[in-house]
Write an enzyme that holds these catalytic residues in place. Structure first.
Site, PDB file in Angstrom:
ATOM      1  N   HIS A 147       0.843  -1.202   0.000  1.00 57.72           N
ATOM      2  CA  HIS A 147       0.000   0.000   0.000  1.00 57.72           C
ATOM      3  C   HIS A 147       0.877   1.250   0.000  1.00 57.72           C
ATOM      4  O   HIS A 147       0.646   2.192  -0.779  1.00 57.72           O
ATOM      5  CB  HIS A 147      -0.904  -0.037   1.243  1.00 57.72           C
ATOM      6  CG  HIS A 147      -1.715   1.196   1.453  1.00 57.72           C
ATOM      7  ND1 HIS A 147      -3.040   1.298   1.091  1.00 57.72           N
ATOM      8  CD2 HIS A 147      -1.396   2.392   2.023  1.00 57.72           C
ATOM      9  CE1 HIS A 147      -3.497   2.494   1.413  1.00 57.72           C
ATOM     10  NE2 HIS A 147      -2.517   3.182   1.981  1.00 57.72           N
ATOM     11  N   GLU A 148       1.885   1.273   0.870  1.00 58.17           N
ATOM     12  CA  GLU A 148       2.748   2.452   0.971  1.00 58.17           C
ATOM     13  C   GLU A 148       3.630   2.609  -0.266  1.00 58.17           C
ATOM     14  O   GLU A 148       3.840   3.733  -0.743  1.00 58.17           O
ATOM     15  CB  GLU A 148       3.613   2.361   2.237  1.00 58.17           C
ATOM     16  CG  GLU A 148       2.828   2.280   3.539  1.00 58.17           C
ATOM     17  CD  GLU A 148       1.841   3.424   3.721  1.00 58.17           C
ATOM     18  OE1 GLU A 148       2.076   4.523   3.155  1.00 58.17           O
ATOM     19  OE2 GLU A 148       0.835   3.237   4.426  1.00 58.17           O
ATOM     20  N   HIS A 151       1.646   4.270  -2.871  1.00 57.29           N
ATOM     21  CA  HIS A 151       1.582   5.723  -2.689  1.00 57.29           C
ATOM     22  C   HIS A 151       2.783   6.385  -3.355  1.00 57.29           C
ATOM     23  O   HIS A 151       2.648   7.407  -4.046  1.00 57.29           O
ATOM     24  CB  HIS A 151       1.580   6.074  -1.199  1.00 57.29           C
ATOM     25  CG  HIS A 151       0.226   6.074  -0.563  1.00 57.29           C
ATOM     26  ND1 HIS A 151      -0.855   6.700  -1.130  1.00 57.29           N
ATOM     27  CD2 HIS A 151      -0.216   5.538   0.610  1.00 57.29           C
ATOM     28  CE1 HIS A 151      -1.918   6.556  -0.338  1.00 57.29           C
ATOM     29  NE2 HIS A 151      -1.554   5.844   0.712  1.00 57.29           N
ATOM     30  N   GLU A 224      -6.285   6.814  -1.322  1.00 58.67           N
ATOM     31  CA  GLU A 224      -6.244   5.614  -0.489  1.00 58.67           C
ATOM     32  C   GLU A 224      -6.819   4.410  -1.223  1.00 58.67           C
ATOM     33  O   GLU A 224      -6.296   3.290  -1.111  1.00 58.67           O
ATOM     34  CB  GLU A 224      -7.001   5.856   0.826  1.00 58.67           C
ATOM     35  CG  GLU A 224      -6.306   6.792   1.790  1.00 58.67           C
ATOM     36  CD  GLU A 224      -4.903   6.333   2.143  1.00 58.67           C
ATOM     37  OE1 GLU A 224      -4.723   5.132   2.438  1.00 58.67           O
ATOM     38  OE2 GLU A 224      -3.977   7.173   2.099  1.00 58.67           O
TER      39      GLU A 224
END
Length: 295
Positions: A147-148, A151, A224
């Site tokens: 997930h990070e 980003h 997100e």
């Protein structure tokens, strides 16, 4: 660099359109008729310099600031198997995402959380909390890291900073225009600026700032969902769903991230009513459902 260039060009176009629109609507003529010597072009330049200046400086020092605010310690030489696994997992995911190897760090917090920051895709920091490592299995941590990394790969830190710069510019510009109008037209101040200008400008800046923050938070929520999808691609959809479900189970724990870093963490609290407009993260239930319904 291409993302920054395109976004700055877009912002410049918006500023030009706004300037032309104000002229077509006769704002300058109305102000000039009432003795207002307000140069909208100079004001736009000043607002852009101030609006983007703070945002871009914050972006440039984001890694340094994040480390200081959270106490994150960068892993330079893994001290144990967990740290070695973290570094290797980030390395593998960064390679798959097509970005440079980020710095990997751990910060001390009982809350399971993680964040990514940095001024570019190839100059980033990915950090996880000790609470995340203690309360999640490797599959779930892998999904959080994905997930990070997503980003970073999506350029979210840069885009968020630039959007903040755009809204800052408009807030500064419009608040001064409103202040000038009230000061000259309503209170008939003929020279320099009277108290009405400063009072009105401050009030207008506060009101417009609240409205602008809703735009920034809308984008933050949107990113997100994209990062969840990216994490699912890098680690597997079920792992990402399991990680979010685990976060939901522990969502009663108060966030330990500083307010300045809240939008960069992975956790998000529930939101009802008007609070939803100011949330940096969608509710975990909605994020889980989005992943389950993805095709």
């Amino acid at each position: 660099m291409k993302r920054i260039f395109l976004f700055l060009i877009t912002n410049l176009a918006i500023v030009v359109v706004l300037s032309i629109t104000l002229r077509l609507l006769g704002v300058e003529r109305i102000l000039d008729a009432n003795g207002v010597d307000l140069n909208l072009n100079n004001l736009l330049v000043m607002a852009a310099v101030i609006g983007f200046g703070g945002s871009l400086i914050s972006l440039a020092i984001s890694k340094w600031t994040a480390k200081r605010m959270t106490g994150a310690e960068v892993i330079t030489h893994p001290a144990n198997a967990t740290e070695a696994w973290l570094v290797e997992t980030v390395r593998r995911q960064a390679l798959a995402a097509g970005i440079g190897m980020p710095e990997v760090a751990i910060f001390d917090s009982p809350e399971p959380n993680a964040f990514a920051t940095g001024m570019s895709r190839n100059n980033a920091l990915v950090a996880v909390s000790t609470g995340l490592l203690r309360n999640m299995g490797k599959d779930e941590v892998e999904a959080v890291l994905g997930h990070e990394i997503s980003h970073v790969a999506n350029g979210d830190m840069v885009t968020l900073a630039l959007i903040q710069g755009v809204v800052n510019t408009f807030v500064i510009f419009l608040s001064r225009v409103i202040g000038h109008f009230v000061d000259r037209v309503v209170f008939k101040t003929e020279r320099e600026h009277g108290p009405a200008f400063y009072v009105t400008s401050i009030i207008a800046e506060l009101v417009l700032g609240i409205l602008a923050s809703m735009i920034v938070m809308w984008f933050s929520r949107l990113r997100e969902y994209r990062a969840d999808a990216g994490g699912a691609n890098l680690a597997g959809r079920q792992k990402m769903i399991s990680a979010l479900e685990r976060l939901r189970q522990m969502s009663n724990m108060p966030s330990q991230l500083p307010d300045q870093m809240a939008a960069f963490g992975i956790s998000g609290g529930p939101g009802m009513g008007i609070k939803r407009f100011f949330m940096s993260h969608p509710p975990l239930e909605e994020r889980i459902n989005a992943l389950r319904n993805a095709r």
